[in-house]
Design a protein around this motif. Structure first.
Motif, PDB file in Angstrom:
ATOM      1  N   LEU A  45     -16.041   0.257  51.093  1.00  0.00           N
ATOM      2  CA  LEU A  45     -16.024   1.546  50.405  1.00  0.00           C
ATOM      3  C   LEU A  45     -15.187   2.556  51.201  1.00  0.00           C
ATOM      4  O   LEU A  45     -14.365   3.286  50.632  1.00  0.00           O
ATOM      5  N   LEU A  46     -15.364   2.590  52.520  1.00  0.00           N
ATOM      6  CA  LEU A  46     -14.563   3.514  53.332  1.00  0.00           C
ATOM      7  C   LEU A  46     -13.078   3.167  53.248  1.00  0.00           C
ATOM      8  O   LEU A  46     -12.230   4.053  53.176  1.00  0.00           O
ATOM      9  N   ARG A  47     -12.774   1.884  53.263  1.00  0.00           N
ATOM     10  CA  ARG A  47     -11.366   1.465  53.197  1.00  0.00           C
ATOM     11  C   ARG A  47     -10.737   1.861  51.864  1.00  0.00           C
ATOM     12  O   ARG A  47      -9.561   2.209  51.795  1.00  0.00           O
ATOM     13  N   LEU A  48     -11.524   1.812  50.804  1.00  0.00           N
ATOM     14  CA  LEU A  48     -11.023   2.241  49.491  1.00  0.00           C
ATOM     15  C   LEU A  48     -10.752   3.744  49.499  1.00  0.00           C
ATOM     16  O   LEU A  48      -9.715   4.209  49.017  1.00  0.00           O
ATOM     17  N   ILE A  49     -11.695   4.510  50.073  1.00  0.00           N
ATOM     18  CA  ILE A  49     -11.515   5.970  50.124  1.00  0.00           C
ATOM     19  C   ILE A  49     -10.301   6.308  51.004  1.00  0.00           C
ATOM     20  O   ILE A  49      -9.537   7.222  50.716  1.00  0.00           O
ATOM     21  N   ALA A  50     -10.123   5.522  52.073  1.00  0.00           N
ATOM     22  CA  ALA A  50      -8.995   5.753  52.987  1.00  0.00           C
ATOM     23  C   ALA A  50      -7.659   5.356  52.350  1.00  0.00           C
ATOM     24  O   ALA A  50      -6.596   5.733  52.842  1.00  0.00           O
ATOM     25  N   GLY A  51      -7.708   4.580  51.276  1.00  0.00           N
ATOM     26  CA  GLY A  51      -6.468   4.112  50.647  1.00  0.00           C
ATOM     27  C   GLY A  51      -5.939   2.849  51.287  1.00  0.00           C
ATOM     28  O   GLY A  51      -4.788   2.469  51.085  1.00  0.00           O
ATOM     29  N   LEU A  52      -6.770   2.175  52.068  1.00  0.00           N
ATOM     30  CA  LEU A  52      -6.340   0.926  52.716  1.00  0.00           C
ATOM     31  C   LEU A  52      -6.538  -0.268  51.792  1.00  0.00           C
ATOM     32  O   LEU A  52      -6.016  -1.357  52.047  1.00  0.00           O
ATOM     33  N   GLU A  53      -7.350  -0.096  50.769  1.00  0.00           N
ATOM     34  CA  GLU A  53      -7.483  -1.100  49.695  1.00  0.00           C
ATOM     35  C   GLU A  53      -7.238  -0.352  48.391  1.00  0.00           C
ATOM     36  O   GLU A  53      -7.497   0.846  48.291  1.00  0.00           O
ATOM     37  N   LYS A  54      -6.755  -1.103  47.402  1.00  0.00           N
ATOM     38  CA  LYS A  54      -6.381  -0.453  46.136  1.00  0.00           C
ATOM     39  C   LYS A  54      -7.576  -0.357  45.201  1.00  0.00           C
ATOM     40  O   LYS A  54      -8.279  -1.333  44.977  1.00  0.00           O
ATOM     41  N   SER A  55      -7.781   0.844  44.660  1.00  0.00           N
ATOM     42  CA  SER A  55      -8.883   1.024  43.708  1.00  0.00           C
ATOM     43  C   SER A  55      -8.330   1.421  42.349  1.00  0.00           C
ATOM     44  O   SER A  55      -7.189   1.868  42.230  1.00  0.00           O
ATOM     45  N   ASP A  56      -9.167   1.255  41.334  1.00  0.00           N
ATOM     46  CA  ASP A  56      -8.808   1.688  39.983  1.00  0.00           C
ATOM     47  C   ASP A  56      -8.746   3.224  39.976  1.00  0.00           C
ATOM     48  O   ASP A  56      -9.701   3.889  40.374  1.00  0.00           O
ATOM     49  N   PRO A  57      -7.611   3.810  39.543  1.00  0.00           N
ATOM     50  CA  PRO A  57      -7.460   5.271  39.606  1.00  0.00           C
ATOM     51  C   PRO A  57      -8.527   6.033  38.822  1.00  0.00           C
ATOM     52  O   PRO A  57      -8.807   7.193  39.121  1.00  0.00           O
ATOM     53  N   ASN A  58      -9.119   5.382  37.808  1.00  0.00           N
ATOM     54  CA  ASN A  58     -10.165   6.075  37.045  1.00  0.00           C
ATOM     55  C   ASN A  58     -11.513   6.016  37.752  1.00  0.00           C
ATOM     56  O   ASN A  58     -12.429   6.742  37.398  1.00  0.00           O
ATOM     57  N   GLN A  59     -11.629   5.126  38.722  1.00  0.00           N
ATOM     58  CA  GLN A  59     -12.942   4.905  39.332  1.00  0.00           C
ATOM     59  C   GLN A  59     -13.128   5.632  40.659  1.00  0.00           C
ATOM     60  O   GLN A  59     -14.252   5.818  41.108  1.00  0.00           O
ATOM     61  N   LEU A  60     -12.015   5.998  41.309  1.00  0.00           N
ATOM     62  CA  LEU A  60     -12.151   6.665  42.612  1.00  0.00           C
ATOM     63  C   LEU A  60     -11.108   7.770  42.754  1.00  0.00           C
ATOM     64  O   LEU A  60      -9.906   7.524  42.581  1.00  0.00           O
ATOM     65  N   GLN A  61     -11.612   8.963  43.043  1.00  0.00           N
ATOM     66  CA  GLN A  61     -10.707  10.089  43.237  1.00  0.00           C
ATOM     67  C   GLN A  61     -11.090  10.848  44.508  1.00  0.00           C
ATOM     68  O   GLN A  61     -12.270  11.041  44.782  1.00  0.00           O
TER      69      GLN A  61
END
Ligand SMILES: Nc1ncnc2c1ncn2[C@@H]1O[C@H](COP(=O)(O)OP(=O)(O)OP(=O)(O)O)[C@@H](O)[C@H]1O
Ligand SMILES: [Mg+2]
Length: 266
Positions: A45-61
């Protein structure tokens, strides 16, 4: 102080679904402590927030925008410290400052590095040591000093005090709280920990993730002025009730995972 919004966030590494359906909203200046058993996806979850893993643009801002890549407005303290092993611990901070503040003189970078080392209880003589020649706790403190030196509005801290002895840990918890609290515009902090007591002491909001593929299974918000204090929390019945609830929830998750594994014959 950036806001973070996850809405039905899911994430898989290749075929392994790690985050199932995570929804949470960190308001600017919130101090979110994330609890959950090993492997439930806290670091992910932290890596997604950091932008180190790719997330769905509608799911994480973050700050109202989809997370596309890492950015200097997000400072991360990695679970494995994330210090480059080939340069001295001090040079690791210096490099991060150079990237964030390209106009700064060498002297200003050195001064800032030493200031943050001092804030985290690191002696000046450790500046030139390679990360591998430091203790685990010193490495964690260098990683934390680097994140603070960057002065990013969003701090992502992944078990930053896991390798510290109890006394140093207590000192640094207080330091982090003071640094966060004294700022006119508090930073938004995500802080992963396995310690219920650490979460009680630091958080404005406690968020518990269930087993993988995880979702949020429990949240608690402390009103300003009603956050547990180190010297009184163990004699406060309300805090102790919450503490028991958190232990019970985490324990139930561990039991149910063990049961599922037994039934699957693992
Ligand atoms: N780069 C990766 N590639 C594939 N799977 C991964 C990767 N990183 C983590 N995983 C898997 O994703 C799951 C969640 O891992 P993660 O590191 O987010 O858990 P965690 O909650 O931080 O655990 P811990 O408390 O032990 O640090 C685990 O099953 C892990 O094996
Ligand atoms: Mg982790």
């Amino acid at each position: 102080m950036l806001e973070v919004k996850a809405e039905h966030l899911s994430f898989a590494y290749e075929k392994e679904l790690v985050l199932g359906d995570v929804s949470l909203h960190a308001k600017p200046g919130d101090f979110i402590c994330l609890l959950g058993q090993s492997g439930c996806g806290k670091s992910t979850l932290l890596r997604l927030i950091a932008g180190l893993e790719k997330s769905d643009p509608n799911q994480l801002q973050v700050g109202g925008k989809p997370v596309e890549k890492p950015s200097l407005d997000r400072a991360m303290v990695f679970q494995d410290y994330g210090l480059f092993p080939w340069m001295s611990a001090g040079a690791n901070i210096d490099l991060a400052l150079k990237q964030k503040f390209p106009d700064w003189s060498k002297e200003k970078r050195k001064e800032t590095t030493l200031l943050w080392m001092n804030n985290l209880g690191l002696e000046e003589s450790l500046y030139d040591k390679l990360p591998l020649d430091l203790s685990g706790g010193q490495r964690q403190r260098f990683a934390t000093a680097r994140a603070f030196a960057l002065d990013a509005p969003l701090m992502l801290m992944d078990e930053p005090f896991g390798a510290l002895d109890a006394v140093t840990k207590a000192l640094l918890q207080d330091t982090v709280l003071q640094l966060w609290d004294k700022e006119e515009q508090r930073k938004t902090v995500f802080f992963v920990t396995h310690s219920v007591d650490e979460a009680l002491l630091l958080a404005t909001d406690i968020v518990v993730l269930g087993q993988s593929p995880s979702r949020v299974i429990y949240t608690h918000h402390f009103e300003e002025g009603h956050r547990p204090q180190r010297d009184t929390m163990f004699s406060d019945p309300e805090v102790m009730e919450l503490r028991n609830t958190l232990f019970r929830i985490i324990d139930q998750e561990i039991q149910s995972k063990a049961k599922a594994a037994r039934e699957a014959g693992v």
